[in-house]
Scaffold this active site. Structure first.
Site, mmCIF file in Angstrom:
data_model
loop_
_atom_site.group_PDB
_atom_site.id
_atom_site.type_symbol
_atom_site.label_atom_id
_atom_site.label_comp_id
_atom_site.label_asym_id
_atom_site.label_seq_id
_atom_site.Cartn_x
_atom_site.Cartn_y
_atom_site.Cartn_z
ATOM 1 N N GLU A 150 -4.663 0.397 -3.455
ATOM 2 C CA GLU A 150 -3.311 0.929 -3.587
ATOM 3 C C GLU A 150 -2.276 -0.188 -3.523
ATOM 4 O O GLU A 150 -1.273 -0.164 -4.261
ATOM 5 C CB GLU A 150 -3.044 1.968 -2.499
ATOM 6 C CG GLU A 150 -3.814 3.265 -2.691
ATOM 7 C CD GLU A 150 -3.630 4.246 -1.563
ATOM 8 O OE1 GLU A 150 -3.893 5.438 -1.776
ATOM 9 O OE2 GLU A 150 -3.214 3.829 -0.453
ATOM 10 N N ASP B 191 -7.073 1.141 0.765
ATOM 11 C CA ASP B 191 -5.717 0.664 1.044
ATOM 12 C C ASP B 191 -5.349 -0.522 0.154
ATOM 13 O O ASP B 191 -4.244 -0.582 -0.391
ATOM 14 C CB ASP B 191 -5.594 0.246 2.515
ATOM 15 C CG ASP B 191 -5.569 1.426 3.464
ATOM 16 O OD1 ASP B 191 -5.465 2.579 2.996
ATOM 17 O OD2 ASP B 191 -5.665 1.201 4.687
ATOM 18 N N ASP C 137 0.506 3.806 -3.113
ATOM 19 C CA ASP C 137 0.058 5.184 -2.902
ATOM 20 C C ASP C 137 0.891 6.148 -3.754
ATOM 21 O O ASP C 137 0.360 7.076 -4.380
ATOM 22 C CB ASP C 137 0.175 5.527 -1.415
ATOM 23 C CG ASP C 137 -0.191 6.965 -1.127
ATOM 24 O OD1 ASP C 137 -1.368 7.323 -1.260
ATOM 25 O OD2 ASP C 137 0.716 7.745 -0.756
ATOM 26 N N GLU D 14 0.841 -1.208 0.000
ATOM 27 C CA GLU D 14 0.000 0.000 0.000
ATOM 28 C C GLU D 14 0.870 1.248 0.000
ATOM 29 O O GLU D 14 0.597 2.221 -0.724
ATOM 30 C CB GLU D 14 -0.919 0.010 1.225
ATOM 31 C CG GLU D 14 -1.750 1.272 1.355
ATOM 32 C CD GLU D 14 -1.983 1.676 2.798
ATOM 33 O OE1 GLU D 14 -2.330 2.855 3.015
ATOM 34 O OE2 GLU D 14 -1.820 0.840 3.705
#
Length: 223
Positions: free
Chosen positions: A119, A116, A48, A44
């Protein structure tokens, strides 16, 4: 022995992900509530950044907006809500690996967990096949959000800040009044006040989202 359920592997491939190392994709879909040694958090972290760069480059390429408007759109398109919307659109909840309690608590439908994991999947794509393929996948999965109005209108908190200044009022005051639920399905309630005008409350899956919702509600009532 396969690390991934065959249906999940087929779903990933059909969605456009490059699946070579099955253990990597298992990690991307695994929530900490399972108690397994590896969960989605590291991927994650990577995903991101992959998403942010992919969207930023896309906005710069197709828009002549100034930095402020680009940032406004970027923030909307990479938000947890936007990521969760994409996750639902590709049926990600059906393939999440959750502990029983987290599943019973509704984590499979919560914006925080879905955002989350979305990502994390982008992070896994970057590891497996490089940034270019991850960027192309983002452009396909986020096409509807990009073509829509996400981030085009002024952010509710900015709108409220300007409204208060324009009406010669003190700046809005945000207060966290309640936090409930387990970490994976937390709910935050925020109250926003403008002195000698009024107040409004809203609840959401993160403090930032609750502040935004409270500002939006305040403007609906008093703006």
């Amino acid at each position: 022995m396969s690390a991934l359920d065959p249906e999940t592997k087929a779903w990933l491939a059909d969605t456009g992900f490059t699946v070579r190392d099955e253990a990597l994709w298992r990690e991307a879909l695994t929530h900490g509530s399972t108690g397994e040694a590896r969960d989605y958090q590291r991927l994650e972290f990577l995903g991101d950044r992959v998403l942010g760069l992919a969207i930023a480059g896309w906005l710069h390429e197709r828009s002549g907006d100034d930095e402020g408007r680009l940032a406004q759109r970027l923030n909307a398109l990479v938000s947890k809500r936007a990521c969760a919307d994409v996750a639902r659109a590709i049926a990600l909840p059906d393939h999440l690996r959750l502990g029983k309690q987290a599943r019973d608590d509704g984590a499979a439908q919560g914006d925080n967990v879905l955002g989350d994991v979305m990502e994390a999947l982008l992070g896994a794509q970057h590891v497996e096949a490089g940034f270019d393929t991850a960027r192309d996948l983002v452009r396909r999965l986020w096409a509807s959000a990009m073509d829509g109005g996400a981030g085009r209108s002024k952010h509710p908190k900015s709108a409220l800040q300007e409204w208060a200044a324009g009406n010669q009022r003190r700046p809005p005051d945000y207060e966290l009044v309640d936090r409930s639920g387990p970490d994976h399905a937390a709910k935050f309630t925020v109250r926003v006040k403008v002195h000698k005008v009024g107040e409004a409350e809203a609840t959401a899956g993160s403090k930032q989202e609750a502040e935004t919702a409270a500002a939006r509600k305040f403007m609906e009532i008093y703006g």
